[in-house]
Design a protein around this motif. Structure first.
Motif, PDB file in Angstrom:
ATOM      1  N   LYS A 409       0.829  -1.210   0.000  1.00  0.00           N
ATOM      2  CA  LYS A 409       0.000   0.000   0.000  1.00  0.00           C
ATOM      3  C   LYS A 409       0.862   1.259   0.000  1.00  0.00           C
ATOM      4  CE  LYS A 409      -3.334   2.413   2.983  1.00  0.00           C
ATOM      5  NZ  LYS A 409      -4.148   2.298   4.222  1.00  0.00           N
ATOM      6  N   HIS A 410       1.975   1.246   0.745  1.00  0.00           N
ATOM      7  CA  HIS A 410       2.792   2.447   0.899  1.00  0.00           C
ATOM      8  C   HIS A 410       4.004   2.475  -0.041  1.00  0.00           C
ATOM      9  CE1 HIS A 410       0.511   3.731   4.406  1.00  0.00           C
ATOM     10  NE2 HIS A 410       0.597   2.490   4.884  1.00  0.00           N
ATOM     11  N   ASN A 411       4.255   1.401  -0.794  1.00  0.00           N
ATOM     12  CA  ASN A 411       5.402   1.377  -1.706  1.00  0.00           C
ATOM     13  C   ASN A 411       5.095   2.202  -2.955  1.00  0.00           C
ATOM     14  OD1 ASN A 411       6.940   0.049  -4.148  1.00  0.00           O
ATOM     15  ND2 ASN A 411       8.085  -0.495  -2.317  1.00  0.00           N
ATOM     16  N   ILE A 412       6.088   2.929  -3.428  1.00  0.00           N
ATOM     17  CA  ILE A 412       5.872   3.801  -4.589  1.00  0.00           C
ATOM     18  C   ILE A 412       6.826   3.485  -5.739  1.00  0.00           C
ATOM     19  CG2 ILE A 412       4.940   5.687  -3.205  1.00  0.00           C
ATOM     20  CD1 ILE A 412       7.699   6.999  -3.314  1.00  0.00           C
ATOM     21  N   ALA A 435      -4.915  -2.090  -0.208  1.00  0.00           N
ATOM     22  CA  ALA A 435      -3.656  -1.772  -0.894  1.00  0.00           C
ATOM     23  C   ALA A 435      -3.916  -1.314  -2.326  1.00  0.00           C
ATOM     24  CB  ALA A 435      -2.726  -2.979  -0.875  1.00  0.00           C
ATOM     25  N   ASN A 439      -2.417   2.139  -3.789  1.00  0.00           N
ATOM     26  CA  ASN A 439      -1.180   2.014  -4.566  1.00  0.00           C
ATOM     27  C   ASN A 439      -1.404   2.492  -5.993  1.00  0.00           C
ATOM     28  OD1 ASN A 439       0.732   0.445  -6.470  1.00  0.00           O
ATOM     29  ND2 ASN A 439       1.654   0.153  -4.463  1.00  0.00           N
TER      30      ASN A 439
END
Length: 646
Positions: A409-412, A435, A439
């Motif tokens: 969810k927080h990975n970019i 997520a 995302n």
């Protein structure tokens, strides 16, 4: 004194006078043309033999030692040498005769008595000196002229066949004494040895420079590998030696083990050719893994490394983690099938959080469980370089699955993640829904075989309805049936900004309802590609229940005797009923039979076909049907496999 004695004494006088004055004796005239060819042939053979002798006696010794003077003197005084001292018996050198006690020589001849091929006796040759003949006397009166050629042997390379002409005889200048001849020959020998030694030293310097360059900068590490094999006592791998200069080297399935890996690691420390290295399935073990770590400390050229199926174990993960954090060239690393557990996941979580170079990491086919997932989740959220992560075939469930979903969810940065063959279930589906809503970089998601039911698929569809970056979704082998597939397609229809191009529902059967909604999805997304397990087979119609079964069930349920049941139909007591009376009695009893079933029952019970059913026909029909059912049940029981017993 006879002529022979005069010749001998004259020879001694000539030597004394020649040593003092070194006057040039008169030369003999050229030989007759008839004898030229034969003499030249003999001279050519003797010249070659004598030059070979000079070469053997004057060639420099590489060890630094020089031949003693005794050997040189022996070589010079051998019978075939052109430098043989004058002798009174069978001499090969000049014999000079004097006239009237004069000290000046009158003539000088050269004989070839020591040749392999003896020259035939003629007026122009002397086989024996000291004995004269008539022809000799005649030749004495005719002086023969012979030209002396001054040749500098120091400038002639005797090892070069083109440096001299074998068709001409070059006569060595006459020496006044044996010592002068030796001194001149020693000067020639010293000059040749100096030239040859300088050339030899120059060649050795070139070789040394080449060896030094090869030793200090070995691009392939071949020398280090061979020395390592000798040190470890292992047989060198010929395949590695043949391909160690390739950019892509595959050493999988070679059975290297820890001992075979150590020499290869020594070689790869200096190898600058290999960029992609595959060491999978070699059972390197702990010690082999340590050798790989030592190699990665020095090597700065390998960018792709496959270490799958090497049984490293959890203890090796800490060493690998330190090396991967320190290495600045590796971009693709495969560590599948190495028995890494939750403890190892802590080391790899540190790598994922801190690395800035690794773009692809494969940790599939390990035993990472719930705790490992909880460690990897926050690391994935902080990662800034990984583009693809493979965590398939692990045991990521419940809290571990939720933590991974939160990391996604927080990975970019991540573009592709493989979470297949884990156990996300309903909890993981709910977390993945959240997520996908947030995302905005993930393009490929694999959730194959994750125990996602139809309910989980519908919940996951809510995330798909809000996602605008997902291109490929794989959810095959999940127990969500056609209803779950229908829910995913319905979510795509609710998202006009969806760019999904691939749906994988492998091994999931779909029905006509799914086909109808998928046609609508194709209208919205023309490039969509679908894969499913096929159409559900059409439902087979239920086999109709025999009317006699319903009749028997009614009798058994009401605990009636067969005669009491028949009396309800036979109102006049004649023990026989018509078709109309039987059908009316069925309706009164409440047995649910259709008109077709009543007709079928009447035909089976009226065995004689007289249009009436008596009591005996009812008994026979009922008893026969029960026997038939019992026989069918016995057959079915006999065909079933018996349970195994110990």
């Amino acid at each position: 004194m006879d002529k022979g004695g005069s010749s001998e004494s004259g020879g001694r006088e000539c030597r004394h006078s020649h040593s003092k004055t070194r006057k040039k004796p008169p030369v003999k005239p050229e030989p007759e043309p008839a004898q030229d060819e034969q003499q030249i042939g003999i001279i050519k053979e003797e010249t070659e033999e004598e030059l070979a002798l000079l070469e053997s006696t004057s060639r420099p010794v590489t060890g630094g030692s020089r031949r003693p003077m005794s050997s040189v003197s022996a070589a010079l005084s051998r019978p075939g040498s052109r430098y043989t001292r004058p002798s009174t018996s069978k001499s090969r050198t000049s014999s000079v005769e004097t006239h009237s006690g004069s000290a000046s020589p009158t003539r000088r001849t050269i004989s070839r008595a020591s040749s392999r091929k003896s020259r035939p006796a003629s007026s122009g040759s002397r086989l024996e000196t000291g004995h004269s003949s008539d022809s000799d006397t005649d030749n004495d009166d005719v002086p023969r002229q012979k030209t002396h050629l001054e040749v500098d042997f120091a400038t002639v390379d005797i090892t070069d066949e083109k440096a001299f002409d074998t068709d001409l005889e070059i006569e060595v200048p006459a020496y006044g004494s044996h010592m002068e001849m030796i001194a001149d020959f020693q000067a020639f020998r010293f000059s040749y040895c100096m030239d040859s030694s300088l050339k030899f030293i120059s060649d050795m310097n070139d070789v040394y420079k080449t060896i030094k360059q090869t030793t200090t900068y070995d691009r392939t590490g071949r020398t280090a590998y061979i020395e390592g094999c000798k040190k470890m006592g292992v047989v060198p791998a010929s395949y590695f030696l043949r391909h160690m200069h390739d950019q892509n080297l595959s050493m999988k399935h070679h059975g290297l083990g820890s001992m075979g890996m150590k020499p290869i690691a020594m070689s790869l420390m200096t190898n600058t050719q290999i960029v992609k290295l595959d060491l999978s399935d070699n059972w390197l073990g702990h010690h082999g893994g340590l050798a790989v770590c030592e190699m990665l400390k020095e090597n700065c050229f390998i960018t792709f490394l496959d270490l799958s199926d090497n049984k490293f174990g959890a203890h090796m993960a800490e060493h690998l983690g330190k090396i991967l954090n320190a290495n600045s060239t590796l971009t693709h690393i495969i560590l599948a099938g190495n028995d890494f557990d939750d403890t190892a996941a802590l080391a790899f979580a540190d790598v994922i959080m801190n690395t800035t170079k690794i773009e692809y990491l494969n940790l599939s086919r390990n035993v990472i469980g719930e705790l490992g997932g909880m460690a990897l989740g926050p690391a994935i959220a902080e990662n800034s370089s990984l583009k693809e992560l493979d965590l398939s075939w692990n045991s990521l469930r419940r809290k571990g699955a939720i933590a991974l979903a939160q990391g996604i969810k927080h990975n970019i940065y991540m573009k592709k993640i493989n979470l297949s063959w884990n156990g996300f279930g309903l909890d993981g589906s709910i977390a993945m829904c959240d997520a996908l809503k947030n995302n905005q970089t993930l393009e490929e998601l694999d959730l194959t075989n994750n125990r996602i039911t139809a309910e989980g698929a519908v919940i996951l569809g809510k995330g798909i309805a809000a996602n605008e970056t997902l291109v490929s979704l794989k959810m095959g082998k999940n127990p969500m049936q056609s209803a779950g597939c229908y829910g995913i397609c319905a979510a795509i229809l609710r998202n006009p900004n969806s760019i999904l191009k691939e749906l994988d529902f492998s091994d999931i059967l779909v029905n006509n309802d799914f086909n109808d909604i998928y046609k609508q999805v194709q209208e919205q997304c023309p490039d969509m590609k679908l894969k499913h397990g096929g159409m559900e087979p059409p439902k087979k119609p239920k086999k109709p229940v025999h009317p006699m079964v319903k009749l028997a069930n009614y009798i058994q349920k009401n605990n009636l005797r067969l005669v009491d049941f028949f009396n309800k139909f036979d109102k006049d007591g004649s023990m026989s009923v018509t078709y109309e009376e039987f059908q009316q009695g069925i309706e009164e009893t409440g047995i649910k039979l259709s008109s077709d079933e009543v007709s079928q029952l009447l035909l089976e019970l009226d065995s004689d076909g007289d249009g009436e059913i008596n009591y005996s026909e009812l008994v026979i029909g009922h008893t026969g049907f029960q026997e038939q059912q019992e026989s069918i049940n016995n057959i079915l029981t006999a065909t079933q496999p018996r349970p195994m017993t110990t």
